[in-house]
Enzyme design. Structure first.
Site, PDB file in Angstrom:
ATOM      1  N   CYS A  98      27.559  16.644-119.214  1.00 14.87           N
ATOM      2  CA  CYS A  98      26.368  18.165-118.491  1.00 14.87           C
ATOM      3  C   CYS A  98      26.046  18.702-117.513  1.00 14.87           C
ATOM      4  O   CYS A  98      25.115  19.573-117.193  1.00 14.87           O
ATOM      5  CB  CYS A  98      24.675  16.680-119.059  1.00 14.87           C
ATOM      6  SG  CYS A  98      24.602  16.546-120.349  1.00 14.87           S
ATOM      7  N   HIS A 151      18.393  19.293-114.539  1.00 13.83           N
ATOM      8  CA  HIS A 151      18.809  19.200-115.611  1.00 13.83           C
ATOM      9  C   HIS A 151      17.713  18.314-116.583  1.00 13.83           C
ATOM     10  O   HIS A 151      17.432  17.750-116.372  1.00 13.83           O
ATOM     11  CB  HIS A 151      20.253  18.016-116.015  1.00 13.83           C
ATOM     12  CG  HIS A 151      20.550  17.863-117.314  1.00 13.83           C
ATOM     13  ND1 HIS A 151      20.872  18.687-117.425  1.00 13.83           N
ATOM     14  CD2 HIS A 151      20.912  16.547-117.386  1.00 13.83           C
ATOM     15  CE1 HIS A 151      21.318  18.053-118.894  1.00 13.83           C
ATOM     16  NE2 HIS A 151      21.476  17.193-118.836  1.00 13.83           N
ATOM     17  N   ASN A 170      18.161  17.667-124.581  1.00 10.47           N
ATOM     18  CA  ASN A 170      18.620  17.714-123.026  1.00 10.47           C
ATOM     19  C   ASN A 170      20.645  18.840-124.176  1.00 10.47           C
ATOM     20  O   ASN A 170      20.664  18.411-125.001  1.00 10.47           O
ATOM     21  CB  ASN A 170      19.514  16.337-123.517  1.00 10.47           C
ATOM     22  CG  ASN A 170      20.252  16.708-122.263  1.00 10.47           C
ATOM     23  OD1 ASN A 170      21.190  17.218-121.764  1.00 10.47           O
ATOM     24  ND2 ASN A 170      21.280  15.131-121.796  1.00 10.47           N
TER      25      ASN A 170
END
Ligand SMILES: CC(C)(COP(=O)(O)OP(=O)(O)OC[C@H]1O[C@@H](n2cnc3c(N)ncnc32)[C@H](O)[C@@H]1OP(=O)(O)O)[C@@H](O)C(=O)NCCC(=O)NCCS
Length: 332
Positions: free
Chosen positions: A120, A253, A283
């Site tokens: 990520c 994030h 996400n």
């Protein structure tokens, strides 16, 4: 690694584009596939819905429209770009790289193009690399894409991972700028924690009966995330000699609302400066920060002169922060 941008060449973002799949999947829909509920997901994660790619939709199908919009905003043609980096863990295939596919589709015949794997955190790593290539004079106009279609590597019978993720991509153009853009970067990796979020059987290492689905130790990742979002941001702010009060927009994030709240509180960022889209997208891995950036541009929080702090974290385990003074003016 950590560094303040002192190469003497100012580099900034001059174009931004994003793309998510059309299909919206609500928490209620997921509760038809696994034993979960809207209430549990909202309370533990803040996620209300996510976008999920169709069967025949691959990463490049999201990356390309995002890239085209970013180029249009920067008033560039694909052939003007000499570097393309696609940060992803879900490329169309292992090879050719999705960046080579994108390069071909946009006519970037003179571009170096490669995919980058940092979970990520990929978009942050890719920004740092593109910055360095431009500041070092190796490239002049870079296209940096962050995106994932994690729905393709999720076990749709595993409630512990299924409810967390979504699909999406964002692209930015980096160019030499007329005034200061990027101020610095901090990047890190801790392979010792790798098995807390991993995809066994996806490469050359042999596993017994690999199913090639994401496996995660949620509690360990949660602990890592809450610690590293704060530490990485604080280290970078100190290196760049700015304080959290100077930061106009904070883009963490988008993994989980509880993680975002924790980082925001510890860092001391007022909530109106924090960009949140995890409720709508879940996400989206490497897509998370550029998608959030686009939201903040759209709602007017990001504009010329604004100081933007971004921190990503994810599989690896990896993390990375960037500090950017927003300017859309190319130098030329
Ligand atoms: C995954 C996460 C939301 C779980 O939240 P949590 O509060 O730690 O929950 P726990 O894992 O302790 O599970 C609590 C209970 O809910 C259950 N549960 C787990 N997932 C569930 C779901 N989707 N729906 C309903 N119940 C669920 C568990 O089985 C457990 O039940 P038990 O008490 O009977 O054993 C949280 O750990 C997290 O966000 N971790 C970080 C993950 C992440 O961000 N990964 C990507 C990083 S890039």
């Amino acid at each position: 690694m950590i560094g303040a941008a002192k190469a003497g060449v100012e580099v900034s973002i001059t174009g931004l584009g994003v793309k998510v799949p059309d299909r919206i999947v609500t928490n209620d829909e997921l509760s038809q596939y696994v034993d979960t509920s809207d209430e549990w997901i909202v309370e533990r994660t803040g996620i209300r819905q996510r976008r999920i790619a169709s069967d025949d939709e691959a990463l490049s199908d999201l990356a390309l429209p995002a890239a085209r919009d970013a180029l249009a905003q920067a008033r560039l043609a694909g052939s003007d770009v000499d570097l393309i980096i696609v940060a992803t863990v879900t490329p169309d295939m292992a090879f050719p790289s999705t960046s080579a596919i994108v390069a071909d589709a946009i006519g970037a015949t003179d571009a170096g193009a490669y995919d980058l794997s940092a979970g990520c955190t990929g978009f942050m790593y890719a920004l740092a690399q593109a910055y360095a290539m431009l500041a070092g004079g190796l490239a002049h106009r870079a296209l940096v894409i962050g995106g994932d279609v994690l729905s393709k590597i999720l076990d749709w019978t595993d409630r512990s991972t299924l409810v967390l993720f979504g699909d999406g991509a964002g692209a930015v153009v980096l160019e030499a700028a007329s005034s200061q853009g990027f101020l610095g970067f901090e990047l890190g990796a801790d392979g010792a924690g790798g098995a807390n979020l991993w995809l066994p059987g996806s490469g050359s290492r042999k596993f017994d009966d690999p199913d090639r689905f994401v496996k995660m130790n949620g509690r360990e990742v949660f602990k890592f995330a809450t610690r590293i979002l704060v530490q990485s941001a604080e280290d970078l702010l100190a290196k760049c000699e700015v304080t959290i009060d100077d930061v106009d927009v904070y883009i963490p994030h988008q993994a989980n609302m509880r993680i975002i709240d924790h980082a925001t509180r510890k860092l001391g960022v007022p909530s109106d400066r924090v960009v949140v889209n995890v409720d709508r997208y879940g996400n989206t891995s490497s897509g998370s920060i550029p998608l959030a950036m686009a939201d903040a541009v759209a709602d007017g929080r990001i504009g010329p002169g604004k100081l933007v702090l971004m921190t990503g974290m994810g599989a690896g385990l990896t993390w990375g922060s960037a500090l950017l003074r927003w300017t859309k003016e190319a130098a030329a």
